[in-house]
Motif scaffolding. Structure first.
Motif, PDB file in Angstrom:
ATOM      1  N   SER A 126       0.941  -1.370  -0.014  1.00 17.16           N
ATOM      2  CA  SER A 126      -0.031  -0.039  -0.107  1.00 17.16           C
ATOM      3  C   SER A 126       0.816   1.287   0.149  1.00 17.16           C
ATOM      4  O   SER A 126       0.666   2.150  -0.773  1.00 17.16           O
ATOM      5  CB  SER A 126      -0.955   0.191   1.342  1.00 17.16           C
ATOM      6  OG  SER A 126      -1.617   1.168   1.165  1.00 17.16           O
ATOM      7  N   LEU A 127       1.928   1.280   0.730  1.00 13.95           N
ATOM      8  CA  LEU A 127       2.665   2.333   0.805  1.00 13.95           C
ATOM      9  C   LEU A 127       3.560   2.603  -0.425  1.00 13.95           C
ATOM     10  O   LEU A 127       3.828   3.935  -0.914  1.00 13.95           O
ATOM     11  CB  LEU A 127       3.791   2.140   1.799  1.00 13.95           C
ATOM     12  CG  LEU A 127       3.398   2.517   3.383  1.00 13.95           C
ATOM     13  CD1 LEU A 127       4.290   2.053   4.391  1.00 13.95           C
ATOM     14  CD2 LEU A 127       3.044   3.896   3.663  1.00 13.95           C
ATOM     15  N   LEU A 137      16.927   6.045  -2.747  1.00 15.14           N
ATOM     16  CA  LEU A 137      15.721   6.654  -3.468  1.00 15.14           C
ATOM     17  C   LEU A 137      15.138   7.935  -2.374  1.00 15.14           C
ATOM     18  O   LEU A 137      15.004   8.970  -3.033  1.00 15.14           O
ATOM     19  CB  LEU A 137      14.526   5.783  -3.747  1.00 15.14           C
ATOM     20  CG  LEU A 137      13.291   6.294  -4.214  1.00 15.14           C
ATOM     21  CD1 LEU A 137      13.708   6.767  -5.581  1.00 15.14           C
ATOM     22  CD2 LEU A 137      12.184   5.222  -4.386  1.00 15.14           C
ATOM     23  N   ILE A 138      15.175   7.609  -1.112  1.00 18.77           N
ATOM     24  CA  ILE A 138      14.655   8.852  -0.160  1.00 18.77           C
ATOM     25  C   ILE A 138      15.661   9.845  -0.241  1.00 18.77           C
ATOM     26  O   ILE A 138      15.325  11.178  -0.480  1.00 18.77           O
ATOM     27  CB  ILE A 138      14.811   8.284   1.400  1.00 18.77           C
ATOM     28  CG1 ILE A 138      13.763   7.078   1.530  1.00 18.77           C
ATOM     29  CG2 ILE A 138      14.776   9.235   2.173  1.00 18.77           C
ATOM     30  CD1 ILE A 138      13.902   6.595   2.809  1.00 18.77           C
ATOM     31  N   ALA A 185       9.398  11.590  -0.564  1.00 13.41           N
ATOM     32  CA  ALA A 185      10.423  10.847   0.371  1.00 13.41           C
ATOM     33  C   ALA A 185       9.792  10.478   1.704  1.00 13.41           C
ATOM     34  O   ALA A 185      10.284   9.480   2.234  1.00 13.41           O
ATOM     35  CB  ALA A 185      11.356  12.014   0.512  1.00 13.41           C
ATOM     36  N   ALA A 186       8.743  11.063   2.096  1.00 10.70           N
ATOM     37  CA  ALA A 186       8.149  10.676   3.434  1.00 10.70           C
ATOM     38  C   ALA A 186       7.399   9.538   3.073  1.00 10.70           C
ATOM     39  O   ALA A 186       7.569   8.547   4.225  1.00 10.70           O
ATOM     40  CB  ALA A 186       7.125  11.882   3.783  1.00 10.70           C
ATOM     41  N   LYS A 197      10.159   6.810   3.027  1.00  6.52           N
ATOM     42  CA  LYS A 197      10.628   6.475   4.692  1.00  6.52           C
ATOM     43  C   LYS A 197       9.672   5.782   5.534  1.00  6.52           C
ATOM     44  O   LYS A 197      10.301   4.653   6.252  1.00  6.52           O
ATOM     45  CB  LYS A 197      10.646   7.980   5.383  1.00  6.52           C
ATOM     46  CG  LYS A 197      11.678   8.754   4.923  1.00  6.52           C
ATOM     47  CD  LYS A 197      11.894  10.157   5.780  1.00  6.52           C
ATOM     48  CE  LYS A 197      13.011  10.765   4.899  1.00  6.52           C
ATOM     49  NZ  LYS A 197      13.017  12.531   5.947  1.00  6.52           N
ATOM     50  N   ASN A 198       8.263   5.815   5.137  1.00  6.68           N
ATOM     51  CA  ASN A 198       7.436   4.877   5.753  1.00  6.68           C
ATOM     52  C   ASN A 198       7.689   3.634   5.159  1.00  6.68           C
ATOM     53  O   ASN A 198       7.554   2.265   6.006  1.00  6.68           O
ATOM     54  CB  ASN A 198       6.103   5.332   5.419  1.00  6.68           C
ATOM     55  CG  ASN A 198       5.604   6.501   6.122  1.00  6.68           C
ATOM     56  OD1 ASN A 198       5.948   6.847   7.394  1.00  6.68           O
ATOM     57  ND2 ASN A 198       4.388   7.060   5.459  1.00  6.68           N
ATOM     58  N   ILE A 199       8.080   3.373   3.936  1.00  3.50           N
ATOM     59  CA  ILE A 199       8.320   2.062   3.300  1.00  3.50           C
ATOM     60  C   ILE A 199       9.557   1.380   4.089  1.00  3.50           C
ATOM     61  O   ILE A 199       9.643   0.180   4.416  1.00  3.50           O
ATOM     62  CB  ILE A 199       8.698   2.392   1.840  1.00  3.50           C
ATOM     63  CG1 ILE A 199       7.413   2.342   1.120  1.00  3.50           C
ATOM     64  CG2 ILE A 199       9.346   0.726   1.263  1.00  3.50           C
ATOM     65  CD1 ILE A 199       7.458   2.480  -0.359  1.00  3.50           C
TER      66      ILE A 199
END
Length: 84
Positions: free
Chosen positions: A8-9, A57-58, A69-70, A73-75
Motif C-alpha cells: 500500500s505504501l 531513493l529517499i 520521500a516521506a 521513509k514509511n516503506i
C-alpha cells in the motif's frame, strides 16, 4: 499485515511521484523496489539490497519531492518492522 502495508505504501509512493516527474535513477530504484514488493504468498526475493535501494531513493527524492520521500521513509520503516 506488514507486507500488505508495504504494498500500500509503495502504491502511495507511485501516486505521489508520477513517472513523468521521475529521473532515470529514480525509475530504476522504483523498479528495483517493485521487484521486492511481491504477492504475500510468494517467497521473499534473495536480493538483500532492497533497504539500500529505498535509502538511495529517499536521498534522491528529499529535495525535489519531499512528500514522496516521506512515503519512501514509511516503506523503510515497514521493512524494518518485518525484519528486512
Amino acid at each position: 499485515m506488514p507486507k500488505q502495508e508495504l504494498k500500500s505504501l509503495f502504491q502511495r509512493l507511485r501516486d505521489h511521484l508520477p513517472e513523468g516527474e521521475a529521473s532515470a535513477q529514480q525509475k530504476m530504484l522504483m523498479d528495483h523496489i517493485q521487484y521486492h514488493i511481491h504477492a504475500v504468498d510468494e517467497p521473499d526475493p534473495v536480493d538483500q539490497s532492497l533497504r539500500h535501494s529505498v535509502q538511495t531513493l529517499i536521498e534522491d527524492l528529499e529535495s525535489d519531492h519531499p512528500k514522496s520521500a516521506a512515503v519512501a521513509k514509511n516503506i523503510l520503516e515497514t521493512l524494518a518492522a518485518i525484519g528486512i
